[in-house]
Design an enzyme around this catalytic site. Sequence first.
Site, PDB file in Angstrom:
ATOM      1  N   ASN A  94       0.865  -1.187   0.000  1.00 33.27           N
ATOM      2  CA  ASN A  94       0.000   0.000   0.000  1.00 33.27           C
ATOM      3  C   ASN A  94       0.897   1.231   0.000  1.00 33.27           C
ATOM      4  OD1 ASN A  94      -1.794   2.054   0.516  1.00 33.27           O
ATOM      5  ND2 ASN A  94      -2.206   1.444   2.636  1.00 33.27           N
ATOM      6  N   LYS A 148      -0.036   4.254  -0.207  1.00 37.74           N
ATOM      7  CA  LYS A 148      -0.719   5.425   0.373  1.00 37.74           C
ATOM      8  C   LYS A 148      -0.536   6.639  -0.555  1.00 37.74           C
ATOM      9  CE  LYS A 148       0.330   3.511   4.864  1.00 37.74           C
ATOM     10  NZ  LYS A 148       0.146   3.658   6.284  1.00 37.74           N
ATOM     11  N   HIS A 184      -9.404   1.029   5.019  1.00 38.33           N
ATOM     12  CA  HIS A 184      -8.119   1.236   5.704  1.00 38.33           C
ATOM     13  C   HIS A 184      -8.339   2.187   6.877  1.00 38.33           C
ATOM     14  CE1 HIS A 184      -4.010   2.497   6.466  1.00 38.33           C
ATOM     15  NE2 HIS A 184      -3.623   1.413   5.817  1.00 38.33           N
ATOM     16  N   GLU A 228      -6.789   4.616   7.883  1.00 40.57           N
ATOM     17  CA  GLU A 228      -6.615   6.047   7.579  1.00 40.57           C
ATOM     18  C   GLU A 228      -7.867   6.614   6.917  1.00 40.57           C
ATOM     19  OE1 GLU A 228      -2.886   5.500   5.575  1.00 40.57           O
ATOM     20  OE2 GLU A 228      -1.976   5.004   7.496  1.00 40.57           O
ATOM     21  N   GLU A 252      -5.129  -4.967  10.733  1.00 35.20           N
ATOM     22  CA  GLU A 252      -4.100  -3.952  10.911  1.00 35.20           C
ATOM     23  C   GLU A 252      -4.374  -3.163  12.190  1.00 35.20           C
ATOM     24  OE1 GLU A 252      -2.198  -2.862   6.894  1.00 35.20           O
ATOM     25  OE2 GLU A 252      -3.915  -1.564   7.179  1.00 35.20           O
ATOM     26  N   GLY A 287       2.758   2.215  10.648  1.00 35.79           N
ATOM     27  CA  GLY A 287       3.734   3.290  10.483  1.00 35.79           C
ATOM     28  C   GLY A 287       4.481   3.662  11.752  1.00 35.79           C
ATOM     29  N   SER A 309       3.569  -2.183  10.262  1.00 34.81           N
ATOM     30  CA  SER A 309       5.024  -2.208  10.473  1.00 34.81           C
ATOM     31  C   SER A 309       5.669  -3.541  10.112  1.00 34.81           C
ATOM     32  CB  SER A 309       5.361  -1.814  11.920  1.00 34.81           C
ATOM     33  OG  SER A 309       4.980  -0.468  12.154  1.00 34.81           O
TER      34      SER A 309
HETATM   35  C1  PEP Z   1      -0.639   0.115   5.942  1.00 31.55           C
HETATM   36  O1  PEP Z   1      -0.737   1.294   5.718  1.00 31.55           O
HETATM   37  O2  PEP Z   1      -1.498  -0.653   5.529  1.00 31.55           O
HETATM   38  C2  PEP Z   1       0.515  -0.348   6.721  1.00 31.55           C
HETATM   39  C3  PEP Z   1       0.488  -1.563   7.191  1.00 31.55           C
HETATM   40  O3  PEP Z   1       1.544   0.539   6.901  1.00 31.55           O
HETATM   41  P1  PEP Z   1       2.999   0.226   7.514  1.00 31.55           P
HETATM   42  O4  PEP Z   1       3.475  -1.075   6.938  1.00 31.55           O
HETATM   43  O5  PEP Z   1       3.848   1.385   7.082  1.00 31.55           O
HETATM   44  O6  PEP Z   1       2.839   0.147   8.999  1.00 31.55           O
END
Ligand code: PEP
Length: 252
Positions: free
Chosen positions: A12, A14, A99, A101, A169, A175, A214
């Site tokens: 992803n 983003k 997601h 976000e 998630e 992040g 992460s």
């Molecule tokens: C994501 O945005 O779906 C995600 C898992 O981000 P990150 O791997 O940067 O934590």
Amino acid sequence: MTPGVRPLVAGNWKMNGLSANLSEVKAMREAVDAGKAGEAELAVCPPATLLAQAAWALRGGKLSLGAQDCHAKESGAYTGDIAAPMLKDAGAAYVIVGHSERRQYHSETDEQVKAKAEAALKAGLTAIVCVGETRAEREAGKAIEVVSRQIRGSLPAAGAFETVVVAYEPVWAIGTGLTPTAADVAEVHAVIRKLLGELYGAAGAKLRILYGGSVKPANAKELLGLDNVDGALVGGASLKAVDFLAIAATYA
Ligand code: PEP
């Protein structure tokens, strides 16, 4: 891992990436097509502005393309939004919906996420439906309750649900460099698996449940080796082909 289920490692991007960054997509494609990216299916979800160019760069290859969101309606007066059939038309096979976000910054509800997931299936896309608790919810001991509610409320009730992918998630892991313990991930994924069985019957046993938050080359082996973890949704570490491919190599 789930026996008999091919894992998915999806990146992803983003709101990151300009045309110049398509070199990373091309490097991923070369590795996948050369058989050097392991056994998992790989997908990359760049921003909408790069979809058509990425589709062109990936034509005829085995690296799948995904988008990051879609509207629940097929067309209409929704300035700035993108409908699922448009994503399909641009060359996407996947779309991420719900997601955290989007839930956080656009106040998306379970109901809206479900409508988007159903729109995605109707358009012939595979929906990657995201769920996950906040830090406060985890600390209050409510992670299972929150994720269960999101699963029941966000997953499609209509359409080709046998293609649906769930991504667990934890919001506090995205992040941040933080990850839940292996036991916590395994616990949530087992609950999701059970709920998928309740929602979809036998088909629920074969749906892919990704872990996201992460995921890095250094922790991929431990996280992706757990029961009911059928791949990863990767944010930051998917921007560079070398990192993304190192995560995918877990499935070598
Ligand atoms: C994501 O945005 O779906 C995600 C898992 O981000 P990150 O791997 O940067 O934590």
